[in-house]
Design an enzyme around this catalytic site. Structure first.
Site: not given
Ligand SMILES: *[C@@H]1O[C@H](CO)[C@@H](O)[C@H](O)[C@H]1NC(C)=O
Ligand SMILES: *[C@@H]1O[C@H](CO)[C@@H](O)[C@H](O)[C@H]1NC(C)=O
Ligand SMILES: *[C@@H]1O[C@H](CO)[C@@H](O)[C@H](O)[C@H]1NC(C)=O
Ligand SMILES: *[C@@H]1O[C@H](CO)[C@@H](O)[C@H](O)[C@H]1NC(C)=O
Ligand SMILES: *[C@@H]1O[C@H](CO)[C@@H](O)[C@H](O)[C@H]1NC(C)=O
Ligand SMILES: *[C@@H]1O[C@H](CO)[C@@H](O)[C@H](O)[C@H]1NC(C)=O
Ligand SMILES: *[C@@H]1O[C@H](CO)[C@@H](O)[C@H](O)[C@H]1NC(C)=O
Ligand SMILES: *[C@@H]1O[C@H](CO)[C@@H](O)[C@H](O)[C@H]1NC(C)=O
Ligand SMILES: *[C@@H]1O[C@H](CO)[C@@H](O)[C@H](O)[C@H]1NC(C)=O
Ligand SMILES: *[C@@H]1O[C@H](CO)[C@@H](O)[C@H](O)[C@H]1NC(C)=O
Ligand SMILES: *[C@@H]1O[C@H](CO)[C@@H](O)[C@H](O)[C@H]1NC(C)=O
Length: 411
Positions: A223, A246
């Site tokens: 993430d 991410h």
């Protein structure tokens, strides 16, 4: 010579004056939490706390009101994966229902020592994979709280360095209502060893905090590598290696109508971003006519953000601005975001995308006009099966200050 000797003597005297609390470990799987909390109470001022054992922690670490405290973590703090116990007992924080295992608070705190914080995340990810029991924004619920292993909260003048973090059930680090916090030489590894993915494994989330530096660190997760949540100002992120993440993300912001979110004065520099969903990202919700909306409609600004020397490899969206984040396209077209984005600069963003977005390597899409967005030294190649590169822009007032030619999005 005499002066030096005198200085040395004074320094030694100071070092000796520092009270030291060494925390024993019980062993046999017994909870070391109470002993750790007791040590932090006893050694709360002008002290040193030594955590050099393997600690099993089954109760909330509330270490508050610290003043001039050194924490030498050369051992391991491992939290138990007891979902039924931690869900009610972890500390609820006032953002996205995040909760924490350890709330570290006070001023002039130095945490270091080469040790490990182990979140024991596998059980949490496996359970989450099968129940999807989550609170708002993927956060915790009262029956299934996935606590954050280390929160620096209500704190000033904190340095965290030379620490390893593994298996976080949720975000690894939360900087909460704090200022002058520096992290360096942190190694984060959040990897699942079963078929369930990790979830919300952000390296850092910064909220209502200023003068925060994250540097010289190594992150392997799934993430955001570093994320700037509402009211993150005067932030430096540099010399980072991020894999599988991410990206380095501003936001998401503007989610709640009636709320003002600010992210300003952010410098991101010398980043290696590998195998990621995004590189340099800004995500802001669209507008919303409902004054009670929790899916956009907030106000505020994103201003003075610099991404410099940013290298990407196998990244889906190397440069991304989305001002209709998680917002229905029709709603966003009718109600553009009231949270403005301006003064954003990209210098030397280079490398290769994954090809997941076809030829598109840059996607700057604003729902209201974004001002003073510039790019120089951009050298991006579309990976995968792509044969050319494409740069998409919408509502960017300073298109002439980008060193690539934009095309409009399809819809
Ligand atoms: C999340 O927190 C809000 C209050 O901030 C609360 O109303 C809501 O019930 C919480 N959600 C869950 C799933 O616990
Ligand atoms: C942090 O500070 C805020 C505001 O001063 C206060 O309301 C809150 O209780 C504090 N949180 C904790 C966990 O101490
Ligand atoms: C995770 O969920 C997927 C899809 O529901 C399932 O196939 C898989 O077995 C689950 N993994 C674990 C470890 O439970
Ligand atoms: C850039 O960051 C990397 C770590 O990813 C580090 O090894 C390197 O020394 C940094 N370069 C500079 C000029 O600081
Ligand atoms: C980087 O992430 C990929 C998955 O995204 C993983 O397969 C690989 O092992 C990671 N590399 C390192 C050095 O950890
Ligand atoms: C952010 O800061 C602004 C200005 O100080 C304030 O009005 C707003 O309430 C803050 N927002 C949050 C989410 O704390
Ligand atoms: C922009 O932010 C940087 C820190 O990242 C700061 O040094 C600089 O003064 C800011 N510039 C303005 C005009 O606010
Ligand atoms: C950004 O930095 C400038 C220059 O230091 C300062 O004047 C301004 O208040 C900062 N902005 C925010 C929102 O903190
Ligand atoms: C971009 O990179 C080049 C080569 O590494 C360097 O000379 C230049 O100063 C950089 N530009 C900026 C604006 O950082
Ligand atoms: C590239 O083309 C091959 C063969 O058509 C296809 O299997 C693959 O998924 C494509 N890769 C990407 C990133 O689109
Ligand atoms: C942008 O397009 C113009 C006109 O077609 C062309 O002259 C220029 O070289 C292009 N610039 C870049 C960076 O591709």
């Amino acid at each position: 010579m005499i002066t030096n000797f005198f200085t040395l003597t004074v320094l030694v005297a100071f070092a000796l004056a520092r009270r030291t609390c060494k925390v024993p470990a019980i062993g046999g799987g017994e909870d070391d939490g109470p002993a750790i909390n007791a040590a932090f109470k006893k050694c709360a001022t002008k002290s040193k706390i030594v955590l050099d054992k393997y600690y099993v922690v089954d109760s909330l670490l509330m270490t508050e009101n610290l003043d001039d405290v050194e924490i030498e973590l050369s051992g391991t703090v491992q939290y138990t994966p007891d979902i039924a116990k931690w869900s009610p007992q972890s500390l609820y924080l006032t953002y996205q229902n995040a909760t924490t295992f350890w709330f570290l608070s006070g001023k002039d705190i130095h945490l270091y020592g080469g040790g490990t914080i182990d979140g024991n995340g596998q059980v949490w990810w496996d359970t989450y994979n099968n129940t999807h029991d989550s609170g708002t924004a993927g956060g915790s619920s009262t029956t299934f709280a996935r606590p954050i292993p280390l929160t620096i909260g209500n704190a000033t003048n904190v340095v965290v360095e030379n620490i390893r973090q593994i298996g976080s059930p949720f975000w690894n680090n939360f900087v909460y209502q704090s200022s002058h916090v520096t992290y360096k030489n942190i190694r984060i590894n959040t990897v699942s060893y079963s078929s369930s993915p990790t979830a919300n494994s952000d390296g850092w989330d910064i909220y209502r905090s200023s003068y925060v530096t994250v540097e010289d660190s190594h992150v392997n997760n799934d993430d955001d590598c570093v994320s700037f949540k509402p009211n993150s100002t005067n932030i430096i992120v540099q010399n980072m290696w991020c894999n599988g993440s991410h990206g380095i993300s501003v936001g998401s912001l503007g989610q709640y109508a009636g709320e003002t979110d600010i992210v300003a004065n952010v410098s991101v520099k010398n980043i290696t971003m590998l195998n990621a969903q995004n590189g340099a990202r800004i995500k802001v919700f669209g507008g919303n006519p409902d004054p009670e909306s929790t899916v956009g409609g907030g106000t505020g600004f994103v201003r003075n953000i610099t991404f410099r020397d940013f290298y990407v490899q196998n990244v889906d969206n190397p440069i991304l601005i989305n001002q209709c984040y998680s917002t229905n396209a029709d709603v966003c077209a009718q109600y553009p975001s009231k949270l403005t984005i301006s003064d954003v600069h990209y210098y030397n963003v280079t490398g290769t995308s994954s090809g997941a977005e076809g030829n598109v390597v840059v996607d700057l899409e604003c729902s209201a006009t974004c001002n003073d967005i510039t790019a120089t030294g951009t050298h991006l190649i579309a990976g995968g099966n792509s044969t050319s590169t494409e740069y998409i822009c919408k509502n960017i007032a300073t298109q002439d200050q980008l060193d690539f030619n934009c095309t409009a999005p399809n819809s």
